[in-house]
Design a protein around this motif. Structure first.
Motif, PDB file in Angstrom:
ATOM      1  N   MET A   1      17.043 -33.391  29.438  1.00  0.00           N
ATOM      2  CA  MET A   1      17.838 -32.765  30.506  1.00  0.00           C
ATOM      3  C   MET A   1      17.021 -32.847  31.786  1.00  0.00           C
ATOM      4  N   ALA A   2      17.703 -32.640  32.929  1.00  0.00           N
ATOM      5  CA  ALA A   2      17.029 -32.696  34.230  1.00  0.00           C
ATOM      6  C   ALA A   2      16.736 -31.294  34.733  1.00  0.00           C
ATOM      7  N   HIS A   3      15.839 -31.207  35.703  1.00  0.00           N
ATOM      8  CA  HIS A   3      15.557 -29.909  36.317  1.00  0.00           C
ATOM      9  C   HIS A   3      16.814 -29.294  36.927  1.00  0.00           C
ATOM     10  N   SER A   4      17.676 -30.148  37.461  1.00  0.00           N
ATOM     11  CA  SER A   4      18.890 -29.625  38.095  1.00  0.00           C
ATOM     12  C   SER A   4      19.712 -28.807  37.097  1.00  0.00           C
ATOM     13  N   PHE A   5      19.686 -29.214  35.826  1.00  0.00           N
ATOM     14  CA  PHE A   5      20.454 -28.476  34.811  1.00  0.00           C
ATOM     15  C   PHE A   5      19.951 -27.037  34.699  1.00  0.00           C
TER      16      PHE A   5
ATOM     17  N   ALA B   1      23.026 -22.738  26.718  1.00  0.00           N
ATOM     18  CA  ALA B   1      24.224 -23.562  26.897  1.00  0.00           C
ATOM     19  C   ALA B   1      24.002 -24.959  26.320  1.00  0.00           C
ATOM     20  N   TYR B   2      22.843 -25.508  26.621  1.00  0.00           N
ATOM     21  CA  TYR B   2      22.584 -26.878  26.151  1.00  0.00           C
ATOM     22  C   TYR B   2      22.526 -26.922  24.622  1.00  0.00           C
TER      23      TYR B   2
ATOM     24  N   SER C   1      18.258 -25.464  36.970  1.00  0.00           N
ATOM     25  CA  SER C   1      18.390 -24.789  38.270  1.00  0.00           C
ATOM     26  C   SER C   1      19.752 -24.163  38.500  1.00  0.00           C
ATOM     27  N   ILE C   2      20.797 -24.752  37.950  1.00  0.00           N
ATOM     28  CA  ILE C   2      22.114 -24.213  38.297  1.00  0.00           C
ATOM     29  C   ILE C   2      22.429 -22.916  37.561  1.00  0.00           C
ATOM     30  N   TYR C   3      21.689 -22.636  36.501  1.00  0.00           N
ATOM     31  CA  TYR C   3      21.925 -21.373  35.788  1.00  0.00           C
ATOM     32  C   TYR C   3      21.127 -20.252  36.442  1.00  0.00           C
ATOM     33  N   GLU C   4      21.638 -19.032  36.263  1.00  0.00           N
ATOM     34  CA  GLU C   4      20.958 -17.876  36.842  1.00  0.00           C
ATOM     35  C   GLU C   4      19.535 -17.766  36.301  1.00  0.00           C
TER      36      GLU C   4
ATOM     37  N   ASP D   1       9.584 -27.028  32.345  1.00  0.00           N
ATOM     38  CA  ASP D   1       8.679 -26.805  33.487  1.00  0.00           C
ATOM     39  C   ASP D   1       9.371 -26.496  34.807  1.00  0.00           C
ATOM     40  N   THR D   2      10.676 -26.249  34.800  1.00  0.00           N
ATOM     41  CA  THR D   2      11.372 -26.058  36.082  1.00  0.00           C
ATOM     42  C   THR D   2      10.806 -24.871  36.853  1.00  0.00           C
TER      43      THR D   2
END
Lengths: 444, 444
Positions: free
Chosen positions: A200-204, A217-218, A206-209, A231-232
């Motif tokens: 998965m990407a960091h953006s994934f 979710a994943y 990031s969009i969650y609270e 590591d996000t």
């Protein structure tokens, strides 16, 4: 044979066509033989892995100029109607001898020889160097990464930083041949039938609270395929969140495949993350690592006892960053009844059509190669170039990517370990036969 | 918009699709904005040249999954029927703001921002970095070569050593945008309508009994386009043979365009060859040089007073050998109603949708850039990102390659000379606006 696109014969340098027209006008079309080989080694290399043959054959066996090609050539004002008519009838009618894909080869050894009327054999130059050169460059780089990883899986993550679309496909194919476990490149997976994988990407995240919700979710959507990027925000907290998810998955009869580290001190972090996972009873959850890896960084973190199970290797593999090109050349070695070389400083090469012979010791390891003339046979040594195309027709079908991959693995196991070192590899012994030396004296 | 192949949306990393399926399953499809930018500079760089936009738009505006793509995805076992049905209806409906092709851009400045429902905007990541990253990498390298050549022509000879087929095409297109005079790549000439040029190979000279005969045959066939390669046997003798040919051509009312040096000490040889040509009354016959050139070698031989009129630049241009990749990334900066960044060590970036503003001094030279927020306007500074796609439809048509080339030339003339130095360029001033700084404090 699979390829994204049919390239065709105008994928070439202009001079191949202007020279061809000259030969045509002068009625010169004797048989000409060219050797495809690499001059020397980039730093830290002492072997090459051959790749790209299947794709090259796919092209050459159906080498025709389209009407569009011909009308473009006409518009350049460089070509006569007679010559364009000749091109309209063009097909490759010659012979190609090549090492099988997945072979090891060494500096100055022809990996391929093409023999055909000069208009045909000359025309293949640009295309063959491009295709075989780049594929072999990446296969070689990939072999080094796999060797450095010492049995741990290595996955191709290079697509975004590869030099264009075709490079993305070839990087995936070539690295798989050299032992990579999979690629992130979906199109390559489809085209070449090689395993695809991803995390998965960091953006994934990031969009969650919060990170835990993202992981939850994943994992819900991928009960058997989840690898969490931890590591996000903070790698240790990420590992703790991943451990919670892993425990929950376990309760549901699922299992967390892995976590991925993408920044920071990989050796230290991986050991800490391992402990967190183990403490949670997730001994089977693997630790993947990515971010700037190549053979050097892989060896470095393994040397520091990193607890890493698999590596995602991207940019530096896909462009072969420490050596982004091979000095691969396609040289005229025989024309009509003459053996040919040239004398330009630093650019001399071995005249004559050749064969490469490989010797194997009692322990099954390769002990050295001899470059000889095409016709000779050398006792207790195996000739490597085999005739794959004769009179323009294929005589040995490409064996398919899994067979090529297995062939490489078998070959590589026979290469002396000293030659595999990523920092200061021992040179592999390559000599020239008396017969081949002899004809060097007589070339024009 | 011209391109060799339609690539399609499976030219992507697997995780873009697995994340998308997760968003789909969780009913998450808020508007997400991503910035495409480069982190930092490779050694010796302090500017970038933007290229690849036209090709990117060509793809995105017709982004659909084929039946073949969908059945491949189904076979992976990773995707649900519902999600595959969703992909079957997929098209890009968002907004793209981008700098025009041929723009100069600098580290951390978004060269493009994409805003769309997250499934759409996320999916473009891999493809956009690949296309825009590589095209810009080569345009930047080419601009450096043109600058080093100080008004002398530079021609792209890279095709054989480029990293695959697509790289060969993009190297030709990107280098032409950055001021190259022509390419040897026939297919690129046809596809992009850019000038093609070429000389002859050593093999051409080798097949003749002597060099003079080879030159004579070539010049007979190309009375107005002959460039003779003079180093196959000995450069000075080659120049003497070329001079004979030039004199004969002159007598026939033709003219010898040039000779090409491809080995040896270029500065010394070029002066000697110039003298031989001048002595023969061939003052207009130009001297081309090739063999291992890049911006550094061009500057070096010019510094040694080489008598070279034009350079063929190959391998080191086509793979950008001293810096074979850019650290280009595509980062989520806004989602729903939140500005987003991340904290991973070394990987932080500016949150929020942005605009780049460029200031110009009284002498017409650029004096510095300000990265601001999308909505602001900054006095006496020109905003660079323009809306090229709105609601999935193109609103600014790509202007064509000649216009892009002219736009680059105009831009480059305004860049302070100190920033153009190939060895130790001055940094170009880029600051961040108060508004953009302000929102950094509030991101989640």
């Amino acid at each position: 044979m699979k390829q994204l696109i049919k390239i065709g014969p105008i994928f070439t340098d202009l001079y191949e066509l202007t020279m061809a027209q000259c030969y045509f006008a002068e009625n010169i079309n004797d048989e000409a033989a060219f050797s495809l080989f690499v001059r020397g080694y980039p730093e830290n290399r002492s072997y090459y892995v051959c790749a790209g043959l299947e794709e090259a054959l796919f092209e050459i066996l159906d080498y025709t100029f389209s009407d569009q090609d011909l009308s473009y050539l006409e518009k350049t004002g460089l070509f006569t109607v007679d010559f364009l008519n000749h091109l309209n009838r063009f097909r490759f009618t010659g012979t190609i001898r090549a090492m099988p894909e997945g072979s090891l080869f060494f500096a100055d050894e022809p990996v391929m020889e093409v023999s055909a009327p000069i208009i045909e054999s000359q025309l293949l130059e640009t295309f063959l160097i491009n295709i075989v050169g780049f594929s072999s460059l990446i296969a070689t780089k990939a072999a080094r990464c796999v060797y450095a990883a010492g049995g741990r899986n290595v996955v191709d993550f290079s697509l975004r930083r590869d030099q264009g679309v075709d490079a993305g496909l070839k990087a995936a194919r070539s690295s798989y041949i050299a032992g990579f476990a999979a690629t992130s490149n979906v199109m390559a997976g489809k085209l070449y039938d090689i395993p695809v994988s991803g995390t998965m990407a960091h953006s994934f995240v990031s969009i969650y609270e919060n990170e835990y919700d993202a992981f939850k979710a994943y994992s819900k959507n991928y009960p058997t395929k989840t690898v969490l990027l931890i590591d996000t925000h903070d790698t240790i907290e990420g590992a703790q969140n991943a451990a919670k998810i892993g425990i929950e998955m376990k309760k549901r009869g699922e299992s967390l495949v892995g976590v991925r580290l993408d920044s920071g001190d990989m050796a230290v972090l991986s050991r800490e993350v391992r402990e967190i996972l183990d403490d949670a009873g997730l001994e089977k959850t693997e630790i993947f690592a990515s971010s700037g890896f190549d053979e050097y960084k892989i060896a470095h973190v393994i040397g520091q006892n990193a607890a890493i199970d698999a590596f995602g290797v991207g940019t530096k593999l896909g462009v072969s960053a420490d050596a982004p090109f091979l000095d691969m050349v396609y040289k005229l070695v025989h024309f009509g009844n003459r053996n040919i070389t040239k004398k330009s400083p630093g650019k001399a090469y071995l005249a004559g059509e050749k064969q490469v012979f490989r010797k194997t010791g009692p322990n099954g390891k390769y002990t050295g190669d001899i470059i000889g003339i095409k016709e000779e046979s050398i006792e207790k040594a195996t000739p490597l170039l085999e005739t794959v195309v004769k009179n323009g027709n294929i005589v040995i079908e490409p064996p398919g990517i899994e067979a090529v991959r297995a062939y490489f693995a078998e070959n590589f196991a026979r290469l002396p370990d000293a030659c595999k070192d990523i920092d200061s590899p021992a040179p592999y012994p390559v000599s020239v036969s008396h017969n081949l030396l002899n004809i060097q004296k007589h070339h024009v």
